[in-house]
Scaffold this motif. Structure first.
Motif, PDB file in Angstrom:
ATOM      1  N   ARG A   1     -12.467 -13.223  16.736  1.00 26.26           N
ATOM      2  CA  ARG A   1     -12.379 -13.990  15.485  1.00 26.26           C
ATOM      3  C   ARG A   1     -12.805 -13.106  14.308  1.00 26.26           C
ATOM      4  NH1 ARG A   1     -11.920 -19.368  14.539  1.00 26.26           N
ATOM      5  NH2 ARG A   1     -12.182 -19.804  16.753  1.00 26.26           N
ATOM      6  N   ASP A   2     -13.872 -12.321  14.488  1.00 23.08           N
ATOM      7  CA  ASP A   2     -14.342 -11.451  13.402  1.00 23.08           C
ATOM      8  C   ASP A   2     -13.326 -10.359  13.068  1.00 23.08           C
ATOM      9  OD1 ASP A   2     -16.685 -12.896  13.116  1.00 23.08           O
ATOM     10  OD2 ASP A   2     -17.903 -11.502  14.291  1.00 23.08           O
TER      11      ASP A   2
ATOM     12  N   GLY B   1      -7.051 -21.193  23.338  1.00 23.46           N
ATOM     13  CA  GLY B   1      -8.365 -21.609  22.872  1.00 23.46           C
ATOM     14  C   GLY B   1      -9.527 -20.857  23.494  1.00 23.46           C
ATOM     15  N   ASP B   2      -9.278 -19.624  23.957  1.00 26.81           N
ATOM     16  CA  ASP B   2     -10.355 -18.864  24.599  1.00 26.81           C
ATOM     17  C   ASP B   2     -11.205 -18.058  23.619  1.00 26.81           C
ATOM     18  OD1 ASP B   2      -8.584 -16.818  23.974  1.00 26.81           O
ATOM     19  OD2 ASP B   2      -8.496 -16.008  26.014  1.00 26.81           O
ATOM     20  N   GLY B   3     -10.927 -18.198  22.318  1.00 26.01           N
ATOM     21  CA  GLY B   3     -11.754 -17.536  21.317  1.00 26.01           C
ATOM     22  C   GLY B   3     -11.353 -16.115  20.997  1.00 26.01           C
ATOM     23  N   VAL B   4     -10.240 -15.643  21.564  1.00 26.44           N
ATOM     24  CA  VAL B   4      -9.707 -14.321  21.251  1.00 26.44           C
ATOM     25  C   VAL B   4      -8.183 -14.414  21.182  1.00 26.44           C
ATOM     26  CG1 VAL B   4     -11.615 -13.003  22.268  1.00 26.44           C
ATOM     27  CG2 VAL B   4      -9.644 -13.594  23.677  1.00 26.44           C
TER      28      VAL B   4
ATOM     29  N   HIS C   1      -1.244 -30.220  16.195  1.00 25.75           N
ATOM     30  CA  HIS C   1      -2.315 -29.393  15.632  1.00 25.75           C
ATOM     31  C   HIS C   1      -1.723 -28.183  14.897  1.00 25.75           C
ATOM     32  CE1 HIS C   1      -6.335 -27.806  15.184  1.00 25.75           C
ATOM     33  NE2 HIS C   1      -5.967 -26.678  15.773  1.00 25.75           N
ATOM     34  N   LEU C   2      -0.775 -27.524  15.522  1.00 28.09           N
ATOM     35  CA  LEU C   2      -0.142 -26.369  14.908  1.00 28.09           C
ATOM     36  C   LEU C   2       0.583 -26.773  13.629  1.00 28.09           C
ATOM     37  CD1 LEU C   2       0.567 -23.374  15.033  1.00 28.09           C
ATOM     38  CD2 LEU C   2       2.517 -23.982  16.467  1.00 28.09           C
TER      39      LEU C   2
ATOM     40  N   GLU D   1      -6.950 -20.165  14.779  1.00 31.62           N
ATOM     41  CA  GLU D   1      -6.751 -21.318  15.669  1.00 31.62           C
ATOM     42  C   GLU D   1      -5.300 -21.449  16.085  1.00 31.62           C
ATOM     43  OE1 GLU D   1      -8.096 -25.442  15.156  1.00 31.62           O
ATOM     44  OE2 GLU D   1      -9.530 -24.567  13.750  1.00 31.62           O
ATOM     45  N   ALA D   2      -4.389 -21.246  15.131  1.00 31.55           N
ATOM     46  CA  ALA D   2      -2.964 -21.358  15.430  1.00 31.55           C
ATOM     47  C   ALA D   2      -2.509 -20.283  16.405  1.00 31.55           C
ATOM     48  CB  ALA D   2      -2.149 -21.283  14.140  1.00 31.55           C
ATOM     49  N   VAL D   3      -3.033 -19.085  16.265  1.00 28.25           N
ATOM     50  CA  VAL D   3      -2.584 -17.970  17.107  1.00 28.25           C
ATOM     51  C   VAL D   3      -3.244 -18.001  18.482  1.00 28.25           C
ATOM     52  CG1 VAL D   3      -2.400 -15.453  17.261  1.00 28.25           C
ATOM     53  CG2 VAL D   3      -2.160 -16.573  15.044  1.00 28.25           C
TER      54      VAL D   3
END
Length: 175
Positions: free
Chosen positions: A148-149, A108-111, A52-53, A102-104
């Motif tokens: 994300r924002d 996958g916790d959204g932050v 994925h990365l 997404e890469a960072v």
């Protein structure tokens, strides 16, 4: 035309991506960047995470090569010409921000945590780089993570902005 500040910040990222130091970006430079990122994460391209990365990073190469004219060799001047057009293309910039987020965001916790951010800086720079004060500068609400924002806004400021005081100017470290 890129300002002196834009040239400085983009040159720093360009130099970090130019793995062989030949003054142009090629697919092999992005493969080297992908390997650095996988090494920093302690994984390889055979795992689902690694695949994925790698897809994200090599997709970034494809986008850059396409924007520069599909020659397979991208100079700093070509990157700066692309950067000149980015303020009028916010969707393109936020699209790359979404992929980079997404890469960072490893877990996958959204932050993005300070540790995830540190590993991003190490992957891009190819070595240990101070990131604590930079992360604090980017963490606008002081909650210890980048949403994300927040990340998207900073990414846009870095690539399409020309304000040295903007927190996003620090996305890849101090300029």
């Amino acid at each position: 035309m890129a300002s002196d500040f834009q040239r400085r910040k983009i040159s720093g990222v360009f130099d970090a991506m130019d793995a062989d130091g030949d003054g142009v970006l090629t697919e092999s430079d992005f493969r080297a960047l992908t390997r650095r990122w996988l090494d920093v994460r302690g994984t390889d391209g055979n795992t689902p995470e690694g695949q994925h990365l790698a897809a994200i990073m090599m997709g970034w190469w494809g986008t850059l090569d396409d924007a520069a004219g599909h020659g397979g060799r991208v100079t700093l001047e070509q990157v700066l010409r692309v950067v000149d057009e980015l303020p009028a293309m916010p969707g393109a910039v936020t699209g790359t921000a979404a992929a980079m987020f997404e890469a960072v965001d490893e877990n996958g916790d959204g932050v993005i945590s300070a540790e995830e951010y540190r590993r991003m800086i190490e992957a891009w720079s190819g070595g240990r780089a101070p990131s604590e004060d930079v992360f604090a500068h980017l963490d606008l609400d002081g909650d210890g993570k980048l949403s994300r924002d927040e990340f998207t806004g900073h990414w846009f400021e870095f690539w399409a902005g020309d304000d040295p005081a903007a927190p996003g100017s620090w996305v890849f470290g101090r300029v």
